[in-house]
Design a protein around this motif. Structure first.
Motif, mmCIF file in Angstrom:
data_model
loop_
_atom_site.group_PDB
_atom_site.id
_atom_site.type_symbol
_atom_site.label_atom_id
_atom_site.label_comp_id
_atom_site.label_asym_id
_atom_site.label_seq_id
_atom_site.Cartn_x
_atom_site.Cartn_y
_atom_site.Cartn_z
ATOM 1 N N GLY A 162 20.060 34.485 -32.696
ATOM 2 C CA GLY A 162 20.638 34.812 -33.995
ATOM 3 C C GLY A 162 22.114 34.442 -34.073
ATOM 4 N N VAL A 163 22.854 34.683 -32.990
ATOM 5 C CA VAL A 163 24.270 34.294 -32.944
ATOM 6 C C VAL A 163 24.413 32.787 -33.078
ATOM 7 N N ALA A 164 23.494 32.035 -32.455
ATOM 8 C CA ALA A 164 23.536 30.577 -32.542
ATOM 9 C C ALA A 164 23.385 30.118 -33.991
ATOM 10 N N LEU A 165 22.459 30.739 -34.726
ATOM 11 C CA LEU A 165 22.270 30.372 -36.140
ATOM 12 C C LEU A 165 23.516 30.698 -36.969
ATOM 13 N N VAL A 166 24.146 31.830 -36.661
ATOM 14 C CA VAL A 166 25.369 32.212 -37.380
ATOM 15 C C VAL A 166 26.488 31.203 -37.118
#
Length: 294
Positions: free
Chosen positions: A103-107
């Protein structure tokens, strides 16, 4: 013979790129057991750091050297923030770290699109890296030689840190027995944060190096994250020597298969070979020797 030498250097070049991408994971995943799917985005941050620095420093040669330092700091700080805010709460839940960091990667990808735009951008290579150098009668791009030298330098630096410095001894103690390390006076929390900072900083350096190979964009990291994990797993979890061997072995294998087929087919065949290898030797190329009879 020229074709053989050409493919040899192509494999070494690809291996050096894989090694740079995997070195940080060898610490954060191998040493700490954290599945950090945002590692590729730390590489992307390093690449955009080089792009931003070149806007300020017009000299491409100076810009590259400055970007390597700043890229390390930017990647390290991103990793440090991630470790303090999220990872530190999930050391006993590795699968949760996979979901959270994804999820952090997508952000981070969306943040890059908002700041730099969706289209890919280019970073100029310095003049002293233009053209090719003749090695055994074969022209090898200077950018590839530079990345190979940079990857070797990073390996040597990490090895010296882990083996010779007090931080390296604390890292090894924390990895081997966290509870015993704490009772011996080692601050495992500070060690975790420093380890994550160094591993993420190396990812930033890898991102700066990747700007020498072509355009960069918000999805730069997704092109390397799976290959980086494969290098760490095949080499042996937490083993820098194994990561070096695996990176160059996979690079040479893929370059050899690509010579008589296509790049897509080569990736598939390499993946099949990796799966077969791990069935025979699941601990990887290099494993930790213990006195356990289990």
């Amino acid at each position: 013979m020229d074709a053989v030498i050409s493919q040899l250097f192509a494999g070494l070049s690809l291996g050096s790129v894989l090694l740079l991408a995997a070195l940080g994971l060898a610490l954060t995943f191998g040493q700490m057991g954290v599945i950090n799917m945002a590692h590729g985005e730390f590489m992307m941050a390093g690449a955009y750091t080089a792009y931003a620095v070149q806007k300020v420093v017009s000299d491409a040669g100076v810009s590259l050297l400055v970007s390597l330092v700043i890229g390390f700091v930017v990647g390290g700080l991103l990793g440090l923030v991630l470790e303090i805010t999220l990872i530190s709460r999930m050391y006993t839940r590795p699968l949760d770290t996979l979901l959270v960091t994804f999820g952090v990667a997508l952000v981070l990808q969306q943040l890059a699109r908002d700041v730099f735009g969706a289209p890919n951008v280019d970073v100029r290579a310095p003049e002293w890296l233009s053209g090719a150098v003749q090695i055994l009668g074969v022209g090898v791009p200077k950018t590839r030689v530079f990345i190979l030298a940079l990857s070797i330098l990073c390996v040597v630096a990490l090895s010296l840190v882990v083996k010779l410095t007090p931080l390296g001894r604390r890292i090894r103690a924390t990895v081997q027995n966290r509870d015993l390390a704490e009772t011996s006076g080692v601050s495992t929390r500070a060690t975790d944060r420093l380890t994550f900072f160094i591993g993420s900083g190396v990812a930033g350096v890898a991102g700066v190096a990747l700007t020498l190979l072509g355009s960069i964009g918000p999805t730069l990291g997704t092109n390397y994250i799976v290959d980086a994990f494969l290098v760490v797993v095949v080499g042996g979890i937490g083993q820098l020597k194994g990561a070096v061997i695996a990176a160059f072995a996979l690079g040479l294998l893929q370059a050899t298969i690509e010579y008589s087929s296509t790049a897509s087919l080569a990736k598939v065949l390499v993946f099949v070979i990796i799966v077969a290898f791990l069935q025979v030797r699941p601990q990887g190329i290099v494993s930790v020797r213990t006195r356990s009879l289990a």
